[in-house]
Motif scaffolding. Structure first.
Motif: not given
Length: 438
Positions: A188-194, A202-207, A214-216
């Protein structure tokens, strides 16, 4: 307490031992040995009975020879104690031996009853009449008790419950699966951001336009992997049911077989009686393939005896003989050679040995009996043709125990032959046959 028939002959004076108890013990030992021999060779039951019942039996008869040889072993001086062969004592010993054996062996009991019923009316046993009446009554009661049990039809058939024990539950080691929280958290931690992990987003939550897909994808994979692993651990352990099911099938089969056997046994007596009534009304001979009404009365009565014998078991109530007698009386009496509906036994035996329609009877008589040696049933004379001519009167009396001039009606002749057939079948399985003595 069982009666000792040897003593009954002492009571009526047929045996005189001068009050010597030692001689009585010798006679008892002889009777006991004769009974043991008879049980080893049940085929002698008919001859034992026919010799025992006849006060005029020839002293040289093979059965008397046998009894005398056994008596000599117990009483060495017996030949000097009597001026002639003690036929009366030997006959008493034979009856006592028969009674001992018949009480223990149902086949001997059947042979004794049917033979005694046949020959007693043709012998002079007035002094012994009560003894024979008691002997016949005792053994006939025994035979009838067994026969009635086999012929009875119970009012209700009881089937016992199915006997089957369910197998014990199969013990399976089981441990509830659980999610590896640290592994799931890392995914889950990896899916949350880079910021790390095996497959980081590879993307930030702001993107939002890029991060959310990617998170999904990564969260779906993480959760799916965790659930699939739990599902694998939850897969049931295979259980082999072939053994318990086979045992159940065998138990059900045995239960049904037992129920059907009980039903068959319970209705056998009724079915047998129904078949006999049909046979009596039809008056058709399965052995001759013809109606009894189309045969001469005495031939018909003999074949009726044969056909009835083959329809019923060895152990049958005494009333079956009466049933046959009444069935034969349904036949018309139209034979010109008869006198008052009777014929002499000599001519009846000759016809039974020669007439073509009596071949089925002769075949069975030959199967049941051996060559006549000494006193025995008429079946031996009918089934074994030692000569093509008529049997001489003295031979008929000596071997068959019946005077050649004795007259019988069709019902008496048929009943006589029926009893002989029943007696012969009861003991025909014995490996011991009478053998000719030189």
């Amino acid at each position: 307490m069982e009666q000792e028939f040897l003593l009954k002959f002492l009571e009526i004076g047929a045996i005189d031992l001068k009050g010597d108890d030692t001689k009585l013990e010798k006679l008892r030992s002889t009777a006991k040995e004769l009974a043991a021999n008879l049980r080893k060779a049940p085929s002698k039951a008919i001859s034992y009975t026919m010799v025992a019942v006849d006060p005029e039996i020839e002293s040289s008869d093979p059965i008397l020879e046998e009894a005398m040889s056994i008596l000599r072993k117990q009483w060495e001086t017996v030949v000097y104690a009597f001026s002639a062969r003690p036929v009366g004592i030997l006959r008493a010993l034979l009856l006592d031996a028969i009674m001992q054996a018949a009480r223990l062996d149902d086949a001997i009991a059947v042979a004794f009853i049917n033979t005694a019923r046949n020959v007693l009316p043709h012998t002079e046993t007035s002094d012994e009449a009560e003894i024979w009446r008691e002997a016949v009554s005792e053994i006939e009661t025994k035979v009838d008790a067994r026969a009635e049990a086999e012929w009875a039809t119970p009012e209700m058939i009881t089937v016992e419950p199915l006997q089957y024990a369910a197998p014990a539950p199969v013990a399976v080691d089981y441990e509830a699966p659980s999610v590896d929280r640290s592994t799931l958290r890392e995914s889950v931690y990896s899916a949350a951001g880079p910021w790390g992990g095996n497959n980081p987003n590879p993307h930030q939550p702001s993107q939002n336009n890029h991060w959310a897909p990617g998170f999904a994808d990564r969260m779906t994979a993480a959760i799916a992997d965790a659930l699939n692993k739990m599902a694998e651990e939850l897969a049931p352990v295979p259980v082999d049911l072939s053994g318990p099911l086979s045992e159940l099938a065998e138990a059900v089969t045995a239960h049904v077989d037992k129920a059907l056997f009980g039903f068959s046994g319970a209705t056998a007596g009724l079915q047998r009686r129904t078949n006999l009534l049909w046979w009596k009304e039809a008056l058709y001979s399965p052995s001759a393939h013809a109606s009894y009404l189309d045969l001469p009365p005495f031939e018909a009565s003999a074949l009726m005896a044969l056909d009835l014998h083959e329809q019923i078991p060895t152990y049958s109530p005494a009333s079956v003989s009466a049933f046959l007698r009444e069935a034969i009386r349904c036949l018309p009496v139209v034979d010109d050679v008869q006198k008052n509906g009777e014929r002499e036994v000599a001519s009846l035996v000759e016809d039974a040995r020669t007439v073509a329609s009596m071949q089925p009877f002769r075949s069975l008589a030959a199967k049941y009996t051996s060559e006549p040696v000494g006193r025995g049933p008429l079946l031996s004379l009918i089934g074994h043709l030692r000569s093509s001519g008529a049997i001489e009167a003295t031979t008929l009396r000596s071997l068959g125990g019946v005077d050649a001039s004795t007259r019988m009606t069709p019902s008496e002749w048929g009943t006589y032959l029926f009893r002989e057939l029943q007696s012969a079948r009861a003991i025909s399985q014995s490996p011991t046959k009478r053998v000719r003595k030189n």
